[in-house]
Design a protein around this motif. Structure first.
Motif, PDB file in Angstrom:
ATOM      1  N   LYS A  37       4.025  10.806  -9.159  1.00 56.82           N
ATOM      2  CA  LYS A  37       3.432  11.107 -10.469  1.00 56.82           C
ATOM      3  C   LYS A  37       2.751  12.468 -10.463  1.00 56.82           C
ATOM      4  O   LYS A  37       2.711  13.154 -11.486  1.00 56.82           O
ATOM      5  N   SER A  38       2.219  12.863  -9.316  1.00 56.36           N
ATOM      6  CA  SER A  38       1.450  14.115  -9.245  1.00 56.36           C
ATOM      7  C   SER A  38       2.300  15.346  -9.525  1.00 56.36           C
ATOM      8  O   SER A  38       1.775  16.402  -9.873  1.00 56.36           O
ATOM      9  N   VAL A  39       3.625  15.226  -9.385  1.00 58.60           N
ATOM     10  CA  VAL A  39       4.502  16.373  -9.669  1.00 58.60           C
ATOM     11  C   VAL A  39       5.340  16.148 -10.924  1.00 58.60           C
ATOM     12  O   VAL A  39       6.275  16.901 -11.196  1.00 58.60           O
ATOM     13  N   GLY A  40       5.016  15.103 -11.684  1.00 59.22           N
ATOM     14  CA  GLY A  40       5.709  14.877 -12.941  1.00 59.22           C
ATOM     15  C   GLY A  40       6.891  13.942 -12.874  1.00 59.22           C
ATOM     16  O   GLY A  40       7.572  13.736 -13.878  1.00 59.22           O
ATOM     17  N   LEU A  41       7.164  13.387 -11.686  1.00 60.57           N
ATOM     18  CA  LEU A  41       8.208  12.373 -11.580  1.00 60.57           C
ATOM     19  C   LEU A  41       7.689  11.049 -12.145  1.00 60.57           C
ATOM     20  O   LEU A  41       6.486  10.772 -12.079  1.00 60.57           O
ATOM     21  N   LYS A  42       8.584  10.240 -12.685  1.00 65.74           N
ATOM     22  CA  LYS A  42       8.195   8.962 -13.284  1.00 65.74           C
ATOM     23  C   LYS A  42       8.762   7.819 -12.443  1.00 65.74           C
ATOM     24  O   LYS A  42       9.944   7.467 -12.568  1.00 65.74           O
ATOM     25  N   PRO A  43       7.927   7.250 -11.571  1.00 67.61           N
ATOM     26  CA  PRO A  43       8.435   6.185 -10.704  1.00 67.61           C
ATOM     27  C   PRO A  43       8.643   4.877 -11.449  1.00 67.61           C
ATOM     28  O   PRO A  43       7.898   4.540 -12.373  1.00 67.61           O
ATOM     29  N   ILE A  44       9.671   4.148 -11.047  1.00 66.46           N
ATOM     30  CA  ILE A  44       9.900   2.774 -11.496  1.00 66.46           C
ATOM     31  C   ILE A  44       9.366   1.876 -10.390  1.00 66.46           C
ATOM     32  O   ILE A  44       9.876   1.887  -9.270  1.00 66.46           O
ATOM     33  N   MET A  45       8.319   1.127 -10.686  1.00 69.62           N
ATOM     34  CA  MET A  45       7.662   0.340  -9.640  1.00 69.62           C
ATOM     35  C   MET A  45       8.566  -0.812  -9.207  1.00 69.62           C
ATOM     36  O   MET A  45       8.950  -1.659 -10.017  1.00 69.62           O
ATOM     37  N   PRO A  46       8.937  -0.849  -7.919  1.00 70.87           N
ATOM     38  CA  PRO A  46       9.853  -1.883  -7.452  1.00 70.87           C
ATOM     39  C   PRO A  46       9.138  -3.225  -7.251  1.00 70.87           C
ATOM     40  O   PRO A  46       7.999  -3.271  -6.793  1.00 70.87           O
ATOM     41  N   GLU A  47       9.842  -4.293  -7.583  1.00 68.70           N
ATOM     42  CA  GLU A  47       9.325  -5.641  -7.319  1.00 68.70           C
ATOM     43  C   GLU A  47       9.622  -6.067  -5.886  1.00 68.70           C
ATOM     44  O   GLU A  47       9.053  -7.044  -5.394  1.00 68.70           O
ATOM     45  N   GLY A  48      10.570  -5.354  -5.225  1.00 74.07           N
ATOM     46  CA  GLY A  48      10.934  -5.726  -3.872  1.00 74.07           C
ATOM     47  C   GLY A  48      11.725  -4.623  -3.199  1.00 74.07           C
ATOM     48  O   GLY A  48      12.076  -3.612  -3.807  1.00 74.07           O
ATOM     49  N   GLY A  49      12.001  -4.818  -1.895  1.00 76.30           N
ATOM     50  CA  GLY A  49      12.852  -3.899  -1.153  1.00 76.30           C
ATOM     51  C   GLY A  49      12.128  -2.737  -0.515  1.00 76.30           C
ATOM     52  O   GLY A  49      10.904  -2.704  -0.407  1.00 76.30           O
ATOM     53  N   TYR A  50      12.940  -1.757  -0.090  1.00 71.42           N
ATOM     54  CA  TYR A  50      12.485  -0.579   0.655  1.00 71.42           C
ATOM     55  C   TYR A  50      12.247   0.644  -0.232  1.00 71.42           C
ATOM     56  O   TYR A  50      11.717   1.641   0.246  1.00 71.42           O
ATOM     57  N   HIS A  75       0.834  -1.211   0.000  1.00 70.28           N
ATOM     58  CA  HIS A  75       0.000   0.000   0.000  1.00 70.28           C
ATOM     59  C   HIS A  75       0.859   1.249   0.000  1.00 70.28           C
ATOM     60  O   HIS A  75       0.605   2.205  -0.742  1.00 70.28           O
ATOM     61  N   LYS A  76       1.912   1.261   0.826  1.00 71.20           N
ATOM     62  CA  LYS A  76       2.772   2.438   0.911  1.00 71.20           C
ATOM     63  C   LYS A  76       3.499   2.681  -0.412  1.00 71.20           C
ATOM     64  O   LYS A  76       3.671   3.830  -0.839  1.00 71.20           O
ATOM     65  N   LYS A  77       3.937   1.612  -1.042  1.00 71.38           N
ATOM     66  CA  LYS A  77       4.603   1.704  -2.350  1.00 71.38           C
ATOM     67  C   LYS A  77       3.683   2.374  -3.376  1.00 71.38           C
ATOM     68  O   LYS A  77       4.097   3.299  -4.095  1.00 71.38           O
ATOM     69  N   ASN A  78       2.457   1.919  -3.449  1.00 71.86           N
ATOM     70  CA  ASN A  78       1.517   2.482  -4.424  1.00 71.86           C
ATOM     71  C   ASN A  78       1.158   3.925  -4.096  1.00 71.86           C
ATOM     72  O   ASN A  78       0.998   4.763  -4.988  1.00 71.86           O
ATOM     73  N   LYS A  79       1.075   4.228  -2.807  1.00 77.71           N
ATOM     74  CA  LYS A  79       0.777   5.603  -2.392  1.00 77.71           C
ATOM     75  C   LYS A  79       1.897   6.545  -2.817  1.00 77.71           C
ATOM     76  O   LYS A  79       1.644   7.625  -3.377  1.00 77.71           O
ATOM     77  N   LEU A  80       3.144   6.122  -2.571  1.00 72.28           N
ATOM     78  CA  LEU A  80       4.272   6.976  -2.950  1.00 72.28           C
ATOM     79  C   LEU A  80       4.322   7.167  -4.464  1.00 72.28           C
ATOM     80  O   LEU A  80       4.584   8.274  -4.947  1.00 72.28           O
ATOM     81  N   PHE A 105      10.033   4.157   0.968  1.00 75.34           N
ATOM     82  CA  PHE A 105       8.599   4.188   1.306  1.00 75.34           C
ATOM     83  C   PHE A 105       8.278   3.363   2.555  1.00 75.34           C
ATOM     84  O   PHE A 105       7.114   3.198   2.908  1.00 75.34           O
ATOM     85  N   VAL A 106       9.315   2.849   3.227  1.00 75.47           N
ATOM     86  CA  VAL A 106       9.087   2.059   4.434  1.00 75.47           C
ATOM     87  C   VAL A 106       8.961   3.018   5.615  1.00 75.47           C
ATOM     88  O   VAL A 106       9.850   3.129   6.473  1.00 75.47           O
ATOM     89  N   LYS A 107       7.843   3.741   5.620  1.00 72.70           N
ATOM     90  CA  LYS A 107       7.635   4.811   6.595  1.00 72.70           C
ATOM     91  C   LYS A 107       6.196   4.783   7.121  1.00 72.70           C
ATOM     92  O   LYS A 107       5.298   4.218   6.501  1.00 72.70           O
ATOM     93  N   GLU A 108       6.004   5.435   8.272  1.00 81.24           N
ATOM     94  CA  GLU A 108       4.672   5.604   8.839  1.00 81.24           C
ATOM     95  C   GLU A 108       3.774   6.370   7.861  1.00 81.24           C
ATOM     96  O   GLU A 108       4.258   7.172   7.057  1.00 81.24           O
ATOM     97  N   GLU A 109       2.477   6.132   7.994  1.00 83.76           N
ATOM     98  CA  GLU A 109       1.525   6.873   7.156  1.00 83.76           C
ATOM     99  C   GLU A 109       1.676   8.377   7.364  1.00 83.76           C
ATOM    100  O   GLU A 109       1.571   9.157   6.411  1.00 83.76           O
TER     101      GLU A 109
END
Length: 421
Positions: free
Chosen positions: A325-338, A315-320, A400-404
């Motif tokens: 994306k909202s500011v124009g950055l292009k995330p690479i969706m991680p398959e694993g890790g932090y 959930h945190k990964k998808n939220k980040l 993204f391994v952070k508190e909400e």
């Protein structure tokens, strides 16, 4: 003193990205998504195990077995024998270290001679390079390269791959070892079985060791499966698998790591260990041992922390990703890790700070982001060699391994930034 003080082996490795950007984050940032540690607590059962250990009697406050607390090495051997498919000897095949960091250091110091070549797959955790050099070795770099899915964007860390031909060209008679990190920091790539088999075939052909950094092994998402290269045919006797209790149980400050390998390799790492730190904290080892005992019993069930943690982080990964994306950055969706890597090349900002004008683009951008927006990240070219860094200086890394609440605070910064554009 008139004579030179420092040892030659420290030449060129004095700069450290974590020291520099941690200081910047402390001075300017409101939200730190740069450093890779959770800002939430470990699970209750390991916290309680640590407290129980502290109250268990005087010997929990004294030295334990130098190469690993006996309950811990027995627990690790029992657990990972099932995972690897090989019967692990707890006293001969495991070395417990002060975090995975010291396991890596012990491996390089014990196994690399002056002039040995070590193939390092990029991007790599930044300690590999100086550790190889301090051992007298010569790093040889090969980058994972992105395969565009058709529209020019890179959607997933799985789109970053090794060229078999390019990798094969890196082996020479001087090659002693190859280093991989799966799941990868910073990309989040989880190597598939066929990718690991290609690496294994080359290492067997050239009689080369593999140092496999697997500290994020339980953190995989969207169906990705972590495979240990040591489990492949012919690889147990030439692979050093590095693990981390801190990453496993979200307790990075405990600094409990380990190396698992054939006893004929581990015995040389023990020599380094006994002549450097000698011993790791007894109660922390006891707590990690009890954590693995508990996980052995519930492995593969919804009660397992190894299932609960990645489910929560998904959930945190998808939220980040949505925030970036909202500011124009292009995330690479991680398959694993932090971590999540993002392409910032479409962002137009003035990063011409005189103090950083000669630095890589991603270093300049991250410093701008910290100082002007109060959001701390890490430049990805820090995970590359100088020869390949410029190819990949359009990416930055977020944790993204952070508190909400931490992610919400980052969202506010990004929302305000978006409104200003």
């Amino acid at each position: 003193m008139s004579r030179r003080i420092h040892a030659n082996r420290t030449n060129g490795i004095d700069k450290n990205v974590w020291v520099e950007f941690t200081q910047l984050a402390a001075a300017y940032s409101k939200v730190n998504l740069g450093q890779g540690f959770p800002d939430f607590a470990p699970p209750k059962f390991v916290q309680e195990a640590f407290c129980h250990a502290l109250n268990e009697g005087p010997m929990m406050h004294q030295y334990t077995r130098a190469f690993g607390h006996v309950p811990l090495v027995k627990s690790l051997a029992k657990f990972f024998s099932r995972v690897i498919g090989h019967e692990i000897d707890p006293l001969e095949d495991i070395l417990v270290t002060v975090g995975a960091y010291q396991a890596l250091f012990s491996a390089f110091q014990a196994l690399i001679n002056e002039g040995d070549e070590v193939i390092i797959v990029e991007p790599f955790f930044d300690c590999y390079q100086p550790m190889v050099k301090m051992a007298g070795g010569q790093p040889v770099y090969i980058p994972l390269r992105p395969l565009s899915p058709g529209d020019g964007s890179v959607l997933s860390s799985g789109d970053w791959v090794l060229s078999p031909e390019e990798l094969a060209s890196k082996f020479t008679p001087r090659t002693k070892a190859l280093v991989i990190n799966t799941p990868n920091n910073p990309l989040g790539k989880v190597y598939k079985t066929e990718e690991l088999q290609m690496i294994a075939d080359l290492c067997i052909k050239h009689d080369v060791l593999v140092i496999s950094d697997e500290v994020y092994e339980w953190l995989t998402y969207d169906g990705a499966k972590h495979v240990k290269i040591a489990s492949l045919p012919g690889m147990w006797e030439r692979t050093i698998t590095i693990g981390s209790g801190g990453k496993t149980f979200s307790a990075t400050g405990w600094k409990v790591g380990w190396a698992i390998s054939s006893g004929h390799i581990i015995k040389h790492m023990k020599t380094i260990h006994q002549n450097t730190v000698y011993h790791c904290a007894t109660p922390a080892q006891e707590a990690v041992a009890r954590g693995f005992e508990r996980e052995y019993e519930v492995f593969g069930t919804p009660e397992s922390y190894f299932q609960q943690l990645p489910a929560m982080l998904h959930h945190k990964k998808n939220k980040l990703a949505s925030l970036l994306k909202s500011v124009g950055l292009k995330p690479i969706m991680p398959e694993g890790g932090y971590f999540m890597t993002a392409d910032f090349s479409s962002i137009k900002v003035d990063c011409d700070d005189p103090s950083s004008k000669d630095e890589a683009k991603d270093f300049r951008f991250v410093k701008w982001l910290i100082k002007e927006k109060g959001l701390a990240t890490i430049p990805v070219s820090a995970f590359y060699s100088p020869e390949h860094g410029k190819e990949f200086d359009k990416y930055i890394r977020f944790c993204f391994v952070k508190e909400e609440a931490t992610l919400d605070a980052a969202a506010e910064i990004l929302k305000k930034w978006s409104q200003e554009q």
